[in-house]
Design a protein around this motif. Structure first.
Motif, PDB file in Angstrom:
ATOM      1  N   THR A  69     -48.221  22.027  29.248  1.00 37.56           N
ATOM      2  CA  THR A  69     -48.220  21.383  27.893  1.00 37.56           C
ATOM      3  C   THR A  69     -49.330  20.636  27.858  1.00 37.56           C
ATOM      4  O   THR A  69     -49.669  19.577  28.506  1.00 37.56           O
ATOM      5  CB  THR A  69     -46.796  20.544  27.746  1.00 37.56           C
ATOM      6  OG1 THR A  69     -45.758  21.351  27.991  1.00 37.56           O
ATOM      7  CG2 THR A  69     -46.470  19.773  26.348  1.00 37.56           C
ATOM      8  N   ILE A  70     -50.041  20.743  26.561  1.00 32.94           N
ATOM      9  CA  ILE A  70     -51.093  19.982  26.159  1.00 32.94           C
ATOM     10  C   ILE A  70     -50.727  18.796  25.234  1.00 32.94           C
ATOM     11  O   ILE A  70     -49.698  19.212  24.318  1.00 32.94           O
ATOM     12  CB  ILE A  70     -52.328  20.662  25.644  1.00 32.94           C
ATOM     13  CG1 ILE A  70     -53.568  19.785  25.374  1.00 32.94           C
ATOM     14  CG2 ILE A  70     -51.864  21.353  24.193  1.00 32.94           C
ATOM     15  CD1 ILE A  70     -54.851  20.513  25.016  1.00 32.94           C
ATOM     16  N   SER A  71     -51.055  17.556  25.351  1.00 34.98           N
ATOM     17  CA  SER A  71     -50.854  16.651  24.545  1.00 34.98           C
ATOM     18  C   SER A  71     -52.001  15.641  24.397  1.00 34.98           C
ATOM     19  O   SER A  71     -52.958  15.775  25.079  1.00 34.98           O
ATOM     20  CB  SER A  71     -49.629  15.740  25.085  1.00 34.98           C
ATOM     21  OG  SER A  71     -49.827  15.018  26.342  1.00 34.98           O
ATOM     22  N   ARG A  72     -52.026  14.786  23.270  1.00 40.02           N
ATOM     23  CA  ARG A  72     -53.112  13.897  23.311  1.00 40.02           C
ATOM     24  C   ARG A  72     -52.452  12.536  22.719  1.00 40.02           C
ATOM     25  O   ARG A  72     -51.574  12.297  22.216  1.00 40.02           O
ATOM     26  CB  ARG A  72     -54.152  14.135  22.262  1.00 40.02           C
ATOM     27  CG  ARG A  72     -53.779  14.372  20.829  1.00 40.02           C
ATOM     28  CD  ARG A  72     -54.867  15.207  20.023  1.00 40.02           C
ATOM     29  NE  ARG A  72     -55.925  14.498  19.754  1.00 40.02           N
ATOM     30  CZ  ARG A  72     -57.242  14.798  19.510  1.00 40.02           C
ATOM     31  NH1 ARG A  72     -57.259  16.231  19.455  1.00 40.02           N
ATOM     32  NH2 ARG A  72     -58.419  14.165  19.565  1.00 40.02           N
ATOM     33  N   ASP A  73     -53.431  11.306  23.248  1.00 37.87           N
ATOM     34  CA  ASP A  73     -52.828   9.997  22.596  1.00 37.87           C
ATOM     35  C   ASP A  73     -54.293   9.498  22.108  1.00 37.87           C
ATOM     36  O   ASP A  73     -55.191   9.108  22.698  1.00 37.87           O
ATOM     37  CB  ASP A  73     -52.473   9.304  23.918  1.00 37.87           C
ATOM     38  CG  ASP A  73     -52.194   7.690  23.481  1.00 37.87           C
ATOM     39  OD1 ASP A  73     -52.489   7.275  22.347  1.00 37.87           O
ATOM     40  OD2 ASP A  73     -51.261   7.167  24.237  1.00 37.87           O
ATOM     41  N   ASN A  74     -54.200   9.421  20.597  1.00 36.90           N
ATOM     42  CA  ASN A  74     -55.587   9.047  20.194  1.00 36.90           C
ATOM     43  C   ASN A  74     -56.015   7.657  20.145  1.00 36.90           C
ATOM     44  O   ASN A  74     -57.008   7.435  20.054  1.00 36.90           O
ATOM     45  CB  ASN A  74     -55.614   9.597  18.577  1.00 36.90           C
ATOM     46  CG  ASN A  74     -55.849  11.049  18.385  1.00 36.90           C
ATOM     47  OD1 ASN A  74     -55.796  11.784  19.541  1.00 36.90           O
ATOM     48  ND2 ASN A  74     -55.771  11.578  17.051  1.00 36.90           N
ATOM     49  N   ALA A  75     -54.805   6.861  20.507  1.00 43.43           N
ATOM     50  CA  ALA A  75     -55.149   5.405  20.573  1.00 43.43           C
ATOM     51  C   ALA A  75     -55.789   5.184  22.133  1.00 43.43           C
ATOM     52  O   ALA A  75     -56.359   4.176  22.355  1.00 43.43           O
ATOM     53  CB  ALA A  75     -53.838   4.654  20.618  1.00 43.43           C
ATOM     54  N   LYS A  76     -55.480   6.063  23.009  1.00 44.94           N
ATOM     55  CA  LYS A  76     -56.003   6.114  24.202  1.00 44.94           C
ATOM     56  C   LYS A  76     -57.293   6.876  24.546  1.00 44.94           C
ATOM     57  O   LYS A  76     -57.834   6.826  25.760  1.00 44.94           O
ATOM     58  CB  LYS A  76     -55.221   6.281  25.415  1.00 44.94           C
ATOM     59  CG  LYS A  76     -53.988   5.229  25.518  1.00 44.94           C
ATOM     60  CD  LYS A  76     -53.039   5.397  26.581  1.00 44.94           C
ATOM     61  CE  LYS A  76     -51.855   4.345  26.756  1.00 44.94           C
ATOM     62  NZ  LYS A  76     -50.845   4.709  27.738  1.00 44.94           N
ATOM     63  N   ASN A  77     -57.843   7.460  23.422  1.00 39.86           N
ATOM     64  CA  ASN A  77     -58.849   8.458  23.429  1.00 39.86           C
ATOM     65  C   ASN A  77     -58.690   9.591  24.647  1.00 39.86           C
ATOM     66  O   ASN A  77     -59.591   9.872  25.427  1.00 39.86           O
ATOM     67  CB  ASN A  77     -59.976   7.830  23.666  1.00 39.86           C
ATOM     68  CG  ASN A  77     -60.500   6.980  22.417  1.00 39.86           C
ATOM     69  OD1 ASN A  77     -59.970   7.193  21.079  1.00 39.86           O
ATOM     70  ND2 ASN A  77     -61.470   6.123  22.552  1.00 39.86           N
ATOM     71  N   THR A  78     -57.320   9.814  24.824  1.00 39.03           N
ATOM     72  CA  THR A  78     -57.220  10.871  26.154  1.00 39.03           C
ATOM     73  C   THR A  78     -56.183  12.020  25.463  1.00 39.03           C
ATOM     74  O   THR A  78     -55.425  11.924  25.130  1.00 39.03           O
ATOM     75  CB  THR A  78     -56.441  10.012  27.168  1.00 39.03           C
ATOM     76  OG1 THR A  78     -57.332   8.815  27.413  1.00 39.03           O
ATOM     77  CG2 THR A  78     -56.092  10.750  28.420  1.00 39.03           C
ATOM     78  N   VAL A  79     -56.836  13.147  26.604  1.00 37.80           N
ATOM     79  CA  VAL A  79     -55.901  14.546  26.374  1.00 37.80           C
ATOM     80  C   VAL A  79     -55.305  14.747  27.878  1.00 37.80           C
ATOM     81  O   VAL A  79     -56.175  14.312  28.742  1.00 37.80           O
ATOM     82  CB  VAL A  79     -56.867  15.385  25.528  1.00 37.80           C
ATOM     83  CG1 VAL A  79     -58.039  15.915  26.593  1.00 37.80           C
ATOM     84  CG2 VAL A  79     -55.749  16.757  25.286  1.00 37.80           C
ATOM     85  N   TYR A  80     -54.125  15.349  27.746  1.00 40.36           N
ATOM     86  CA  TYR A  80     -53.374  15.440  28.802  1.00 40.36           C
ATOM     87  C   TYR A  80     -53.104  17.082  28.958  1.00 40.36           C
ATOM     88  O   TYR A  80     -52.948  17.718  27.929  1.00 40.36           O
ATOM     89  CB  TYR A  80     -52.126  14.661  28.928  1.00 40.36           C
ATOM     90  CG  TYR A  80     -52.456  13.393  28.614  1.00 40.36           C
ATOM     91  CD1 TYR A  80     -52.180  12.730  27.497  1.00 40.36           C
ATOM     92  CD2 TYR A  80     -52.746  12.288  29.940  1.00 40.36           C
ATOM     93  CE1 TYR A  80     -52.384  11.309  27.435  1.00 40.36           C
ATOM     94  CE2 TYR A  80     -53.042  10.978  29.933  1.00 40.36           C
ATOM     95  CZ  TYR A  80     -52.857  10.320  28.465  1.00 40.36           C
ATOM     96  OH  TYR A  80     -52.912   9.116  28.520  1.00 40.36           O
ATOM     97  N   LEU A  81     -52.934  17.381  30.308  1.00 37.90           N
ATOM     98  CA  LEU A  81     -52.490  18.679  30.511  1.00 37.90           C
ATOM     99  C   LEU A  81     -51.306  18.780  31.406  1.00 37.90           C
ATOM    100  O   LEU A  81     -51.855  18.430  32.814  1.00 37.90           O
ATOM    101  CB  LEU A  81     -53.543  19.793  30.949  1.00 37.90           C
ATOM    102  CG  LEU A  81     -53.143  21.382  31.173  1.00 37.90           C
ATOM    103  CD1 LEU A  81     -52.681  21.718  29.577  1.00 37.90           C
ATOM    104  CD2 LEU A  81     -54.156  22.118  31.762  1.00 37.90           C
ATOM    105  N   GLN A  82     -50.069  18.882  31.047  1.00 38.33           N
ATOM    106  CA  GLN A  82     -49.003  18.802  32.053  1.00 38.33           C
ATOM    107  C   GLN A  82     -48.852  19.999  32.530  1.00 38.33           C
ATOM    108  O   GLN A  82     -48.549  21.090  31.933  1.00 38.33           O
ATOM    109  CB  GLN A  82     -47.857  18.225  31.512  1.00 38.33           C
ATOM    110  CG  GLN A  82     -46.361  18.081  32.362  1.00 38.33           C
ATOM    111  CD  GLN A  82     -46.562  17.262  33.635  1.00 38.33           C
ATOM    112  OE1 GLN A  82     -46.878  16.020  33.441  1.00 38.33           O
ATOM    113  NE2 GLN A  82     -46.294  17.811  34.788  1.00 38.33           N
ATOM    114  N   MET A  83     -49.004  20.240  33.924  1.00 42.77           N
ATOM    115  CA  MET A  83     -48.844  21.609  34.484  1.00 42.77           C
ATOM    116  C   MET A  83     -47.651  21.644  35.601  1.00 42.77           C
ATOM    117  O   MET A  83     -47.578  21.038  36.356  1.00 42.77           O
ATOM    118  CB  MET A  83     -50.101  22.053  35.376  1.00 42.77           C
ATOM    119  CG  MET A  83     -51.198  21.755  34.546  1.00 42.77           C
ATOM    120  SD  MET A  83     -52.852  22.320  35.360  1.00 42.77           S
ATOM    121  CE  MET A  83     -52.880  21.314  36.515  1.00 42.77           C
ATOM    122  N   ASN A  84     -46.638  22.511  35.100  1.00 43.80           N
ATOM    123  CA  ASN A  84     -45.528  22.766  35.803  1.00 43.80           C
ATOM    124  C   ASN A  84     -45.212  24.110  36.275  1.00 43.80           C
ATOM    125  O   ASN A  84     -46.188  24.916  35.783  1.00 43.80           O
ATOM    126  CB  ASN A  84     -44.203  22.467  34.717  1.00 43.80           C
ATOM    127  CG  ASN A  84     -44.133  21.002  34.288  1.00 43.80           C
ATOM    128  OD1 ASN A  84     -44.539  19.969  35.072  1.00 43.80           O
ATOM    129  ND2 ASN A  84     -43.634  20.762  33.343  1.00 43.80           N
TER     130      ASN A  84
END
Length: 118
Positions: A69-84
């Protein structure tokens, strides 16, 4: 010009989980579509996941659908990749890429190694 720094990689057993992060600086993060790519030894770059600048749209590579799952937090200038449910074939260097929504210029991070092994 945006700079990208990935983190969160490591060694994990098959079936395990990891969360990668990509922190951006030097640009307006909300102006960039964000991507995760990976490259395994001897193989070409493969698109893992993509999220648009607002976070309203995502795309996944066929090999990771339903697991990542990819997600982003524009307030933290960060994109994430949750890998299960990680598999040995997920072993690769994972790269973050930012694409400017207008100029289409691309910027890459340095990559983070993910190794799935027992």
């Amino acid at each position: 010009q945006v700079q990208l720094v990935e983190s969160g990689g490591g060694l994990v057993q098959p079936g395990g989980s990891l969360r990668l992060s990509c922190a951006a600086s030097g640009g307006v993060f909300g102006n960039y579509h964000m991507n995760w790519y990976r490259q395994a030894p001897g193989k070409e770059h493969e698109l893992v996941a993509r999220i648009n600048s607002t976070g309203s749209s995502t795309v996944y590579g066929d090999s990771v659908k339903g697991r990542f799952t990819i997600s982003r937090d524009n307030a933290k200038n960060t994109v994430y990749l949750q890998m299960n449910s990680l598999k040995p074939e997920d072993t690769a260097v994972y790269y973050c890429k930012a694409t400017h929504y207008y100029s289409r210029n691309d910027y890459w991070g340095q990559g983070t190694q993910v190794t799935v092994s027992s």
